[in-house]
Scaffold this motif. Structure first.
Motif, short mmCIF file in Angstrom:
data_model
loop_
_atom_site.label_atom_id
_atom_site.label_comp_id
_atom_site.label_asym_id
_atom_site.label_seq_id
_atom_site.Cartn_x
_atom_site.Cartn_y
_atom_site.Cartn_z
N ARG A 127 0.83 -1.22 0.00
CA ARG A 127 0.00 0.00 0.00
C ARG A 127 0.86 1.25 0.00
O ARG A 127 0.54 2.24 -0.64
N ALA A 128 1.95 1.19 0.74
CA ALA A 128 2.83 2.36 0.83
C ALA A 128 4.27 1.87 0.90
O ALA A 128 4.57 0.84 1.50
N GLY A 129 5.17 2.62 0.25
CA GLY A 129 6.59 2.26 0.27
C GLY A 129 6.88 1.12 -0.69
O GLY A 129 6.31 1.07 -1.79
N THR A 144 -0.93 -4.65 7.23
CA THR A 144 -1.73 -3.45 7.50
C THR A 144 -2.27 -3.40 8.94
O THR A 144 -2.25 -2.35 9.58
N ASP A 145 -2.73 -4.53 9.47
CA ASP A 145 -3.25 -4.52 10.84
C ASP A 145 -2.11 -4.36 11.86
O ASP A 145 -2.28 -3.69 12.88
N PHE A 146 -0.99 -5.01 11.54
CA PHE A 146 0.18 -4.90 12.41
C PHE A 146 0.58 -3.42 12.53
O PHE A 146 0.83 -2.91 13.63
N ALA A 147 0.61 -2.74 11.38
CA ALA A 147 1.00 -1.32 11.36
C ALA A 147 -0.04 -0.46 12.06
O ALA A 147 0.29 0.41 12.87
N ALA A 148 -1.33 -0.74 11.75
CA ALA A 148 -2.40 0.10 12.31
C ALA A 148 -2.45 -0.02 13.83
O ALA A 148 -2.69 0.97 14.53
N ALA A 149 -2.23 -1.23 14.33
CA ALA A 149 -2.30 -1.44 15.78
C ALA A 149 -1.24 -0.64 16.52
O ALA A 149 -1.39 -0.31 17.70
N ARG A 150 -0.14 -0.35 15.81
CA ARG A 150 0.97 0.38 16.47
C ARG A 150 1.12 1.79 15.90
O ARG A 150 2.09 2.48 16.22
N LYS A 151 0.20 2.17 15.04
CA LYS A 151 0.25 3.48 14.39
C LYS A 151 1.60 3.70 13.71
O LYS A 151 2.22 4.76 13.84
N LEU A 152 2.07 2.67 13.02
CA LEU A 152 3.36 2.76 12.34
C LEU A 152 3.15 2.95 10.84
O LEU A 152 2.16 2.46 10.28
N GLY A 153 4.07 3.65 10.22
CA GLY A 153 3.99 3.86 8.78
C GLY A 153 5.39 3.86 8.20
O GLY A 153 6.39 3.70 8.92
N VAL A 154 5.44 4.04 6.88
CA VAL A 154 6.74 4.07 6.20
C VAL A 154 7.59 5.19 6.79
O VAL A 154 7.12 6.30 7.00
N GLY A 155 8.86 4.86 7.08
CA GLY A 155 9.76 5.86 7.68
C GLY A 155 9.84 5.69 9.19
O GLY A 155 10.79 6.16 9.82
N GLY A 156 8.86 5.00 9.79
CA GLY A 156 8.90 4.77 11.24
C GLY A 156 9.85 3.62 11.57
O GLY A 156 10.49 3.05 10.69
N ARG A 157 9.91 3.28 12.84
CA ARG A 157 10.82 2.20 13.25
C ARG A 157 10.06 1.18 14.08
O ARG A 157 9.18 1.53 14.87
N LEU A 158 10.40 -0.07 13.87
CA LEU A 158 9.80 -1.15 14.65
C LEU A 158 10.87 -1.71 15.59
O LEU A 158 11.95 -2.11 15.15
N GLU A 159 10.57 -1.67 16.87
CA GLU A 159 11.53 -2.17 17.87
C GLU A 159 11.04 -3.53 18.38
O GLU A 159 9.91 -3.65 18.87
N VAL A 160 11.89 -4.54 18.25
CA VAL A 160 11.53 -5.87 18.77
C VAL A 160 12.75 -6.46 19.46
O VAL A 160 13.82 -6.60 18.83
N ALA A 161 12.60 -6.78 20.71
CA ALA A 161 13.66 -7.43 21.49
C ALA A 161 15.00 -6.71 21.35
O ALA A 161 16.05 -7.34 21.15
N GLY A 162 14.97 -5.40 21.40
CA GLY A 162 16.20 -4.62 21.33
C GLY A 162 16.69 -4.36 19.93
O GLY A 162 17.67 -3.64 19.73
N LEU A 163 16.04 -4.97 18.94
CA LEU A 163 16.43 -4.71 17.54
C LEU A 163 15.52 -3.62 16.98
O LEU A 163 14.35 -3.52 17.36
N SER A 164 16.08 -2.84 16.09
CA SER A 164 15.29 -1.75 15.52
C SER A 164 15.32 -1.84 14.00
O SER A 164 16.39 -1.91 13.39
N TRP A 165 14.14 -1.92 13.41
CA TRP A 165 14.04 -2.00 11.94
C TRP A 165 13.32 -0.77 11.41
O TRP A 165 12.32 -0.34 11.97
N ARG A 166 13.86 -0.24 10.32
CA ARG A 166 13.21 0.90 9.65
C ARG A 166 12.10 0.35 8.75
O ARG A 166 12.31 -0.64 8.03
N ILE A 167 10.98 0.97 8.83
CA ILE A 167 9.83 0.48 8.04
C ILE A 167 9.91 1.09 6.64
O ILE A 167 9.90 2.31 6.47
N VAL A 168 10.00 0.19 5.65
CA VAL A 168 10.10 0.68 4.26
C VAL A 168 8.81 0.44 3.48
O VAL A 168 8.66 0.94 2.37
#
Lengths: 392, 235
Positions: A127-129, A144-168
């Motif tokens: 849908r985006a990126g 889409t639901d994963f992103a919506a639940a956390r209000k995340l979008g392209v350019g944001g960052r996802l933090e999991v267990a100390g790892l940080s991923w840029r959302i593309v």
């Protein structure tokens, strides 16, 4: 407007609207569940899923232990196999890792150097990126639901267990499992796995494990013209120490295990039709019977049965259409409000598909017209004087 | 003879289930341009007689002729045509359609006989102006007084200039002033247009407008001599 929606029909329209709203809301829930199950079925029929032998429950669609690189290479050599794509599928929340649920959030790591093998999901709509590419590191594409639940979008960052991923990228809604996925490259998923399971680090070297062996499974594609079930059985027979899912069998098992849901859907649909249909036909019939005196007056003024039938059908059409549209609007409003609340948890309860909305409108108009015709014919045999007497 | 009824009979099933004969072998003639009053006590069958003459319900026995055509045995569709084009009704309870405005109620008479709407509208407005209800054209029946409703109902009854007007206690729900207006209009129809009017009433002053009065008693129709005497004396 008055020609199509005569005065005094407001409550009739509201009555129909309530019935249609119930029908549409129940139908939308049924559509939602149905789409989810269909999506799962399409997925399992689109690839052969293979995992290592053992118990590794909760690691997504595959159930088994590690699937080492050598095994994947062995699988790839089985006649009829076109490709084998290593994958790492991890539950996002380890506390729920033992429960493979329909709504589980997963981190899916795929080897992007191998083309996506699932025949029914060659590409996931973005849908985006953009989607993941070979060589990507430290980036994620979210369902889409994963992103919506956390209000995340392209350019944001996802933090999991100390790892940080840029959302593309953020996927379009698929209404099935990928909506709740965070997709990363397999190397990033392996990082997450190692961080979560320190025992694996200790096994490196000691058990001759390398990073390439850290696979929770593999998605296997078959060559054109091959029978996927036959290819899966061939893998089962010729590659020892792996758990192979037979697409046809899994699909059957999925259908069996979702038989309850299918029955539930049927029940919901039938209930919606009965409730909505009864409400609508009862409202229209009552509205016609309420006007029995008017029909008597009109017949006294020269109206024939055909005049009245045409008049009533015209009004029923307008009233049913207005009630149907209002019902659809009410259901959409309720659905939107509920989903707005539920979406915070990454869920969607209603699916208002165009076919459902069209069906609801056609259903209300046809049933409204039938109910009106039935009621008119019931009172047509009355003499004008009788109709006036009964309606007074 | 415009209307000729022979041997009309009608019974209804009573509360106890047995038949109650309301009309028995009733004969009635009404010439063109004649004003006939039918008087009788409440429950004597006056309204039933009018309903039979107006083809609003079928008789159990007997025949009705209209301009030498036996209309009592016509098809439902043909009877509807006769009702729409040849008969106008004025009811005691007005019987306006509650969901329609005054003007739409009047125009209802033209709708089912295929009249041109613009012409009918023009005539309806003239009628409503004459009856003093033109300014109430867009009001619904519930927004009109009893007198206004009856005047609107009267406009509807005569819009198609029917040769026969059947009036069932048209003044029954009205005060004297409004009753006089309606009775004057009915009398005017007979005098100016040559319309036949059959009026059922229990009011002597209403019957006094008629050329001839008949009494309905025990299901049978007979000349009402006292009334005629009264009428002649009043004139």
């Amino acid at each position: 407007m008055r020609r199509f929606l005569p005065r005094g029909y407001l409550f009739t329209v509201l009555g129909i609207a309530v019935g249609v709203a119930g029908l549409v809301a129940l139908g939308a829930m049924a559509e939602r569940i149905s789409r989810f199950i269909e999506g799962g079925d399409r997925f399992v029929l689109g690839q052969i899923s293979v995992a290592g032998e053992g118990m590794g429950m909760g690691a997504g669609f595959t159930a088994g232990g590690l699937l080492r690189a050598a095994k994947i290479a062995e699988i790839a050599r089985v006649p009829g196999v076109a490709a084998a794509q290593p994958q790492v599928m991890l539950p996002l929340k380890t506390t729920t890792s033992q429960f493979l649920t329909l709504t589980q959030e997963l981190v899916l790591g795929t080897d992007m150097s191998v083309p996506m093998v699932n025949r029914n999901y060659r590409e996931l709509p973005v849908r985006a990126g953009r989607f993941l590419q070979a060589g990507d590191r430290g980036v994620a594409v979210l369902g889409t639901d994963f992103a919506a639940a956390r209000k995340l979008g392209v350019g944001g960052r996802l933090e999991v267990a100390g790892l940080s991923w840029r959302i593309v990228g953020v996927l379009d809604k698929t209404l099935t499992a990928p909506d709740r996925f965070a997709m990363v490259t397999i190397e990033d998923a392996r990082d997450l796995w190692l961080r979560r399971d320190p025992l694996l680090v200790q096994l490196f070297g000691a058990a001759g494990l390398g990073r390439g062996d850290l696979n929770s499974g593999a998605a296997v594609a078959w060559q054109p013209g091959e029978d996927p079930d036959a290819v899966a059985r061939r893998i089962q027979e010729s590659v020892p120490g792996v758990n192979v899912t037979i697409p046809g069998e899994v699909s059957r098992l999925l259908k069996e295990s979702t038989a309850f849901f299918s029955a539930l859907l049927l029940g919901i649909g039938a209930l919606g039709l009965v409730i909505g249909g009864l409400s609508l036909s009862n409202t229209v019939t009552a509205a016609v019977f309420e006007r029995i005196r008017d029909f008597g007056i009109k017949r006294a003024l020269g109206a024939t049965d055909l005049h009245l039938l045409r008049e009533v059908l015209g009004e029923a059409l307008g009233v049913s259409l207005a009630g149907g549209a209002a019902g659809v609007a009410i259901a959409l409003g309720i659905g939107w409000l509920v989903d707005l609340r539920i979406l915070r948890d990454g869920q969607q309860v209603f699916l208002f598909s165009p076919r459902l909305l069209l069906f609801a409108l056609v259903f209300s108009v046809v049933l409204g017209a039938l109910a009106a015709a039935y009621a008119t014919l019931r009172i047509a045999h009355l003499s004008p004087a009788d109709a006036i007497r009964r309606g007074t | 003879m415009l209307v000729r009824a022979r041997g009309l009979a009608k019974s209804y099933r009573g509360a106890a289930g047995h038949l109650v004969a309301v009309l028995q072998a009733v004969d009635l003639d009404a010439a063109a341009g004649e004003f006939v009053a039918v008087v009788g006590a409440s429950g004597s069958g006056k309204t039933t007689l009018l309903n039979l003459l107006g083809l609003l319900e079928p008789p159990d026995a007997g025949e009705i002729w209209f301009d030498d055509v036996r209309v009592s045995h016509l098809s439902r569709r043909a009877q509807a045509r006769v009702r729409g084009t040849r008969i106008g009704y004025v009811f005691q309870s007005f019987l306006l359609v509650s969901g329609l405005t005054a003007i739409d109620n009047v125009l209802l008479a033209a709708r089912y006989v295929g009249r041109d709407r613009a012409t009918a509208l023009r005539e309806a407005m003239l009628l409503m102006e004459r009856l003093g209800v033109a300014d109430r054209r867009d009001h619904y029946p519930a927004q009109l007084s009893g007198g206004e409703q009856q005047r609107v109902a009267y406009c509807r009854a005569v819009l198609n200039a029917p040769p026969l007007v059947l009036a069932d206690e048209p003044t029954g729900s009205l005060d004297d002033a409004h009753a006089r207006v309606i009775l004057g209009e009915l009398r005017g129809l007979v005098r100016e247009r040559g319309t036949s009017v059959i009026l059922v009433t229990h009011r002597a002053e209403a019957a006094a407008e008629a050329d001839r009065a008949l009494r309905l008693d025990g299901g049978r129709l007979e000349p009402h001599d006292d009334s005629i005497t009264d009428i002649r004396r009043l004139r």
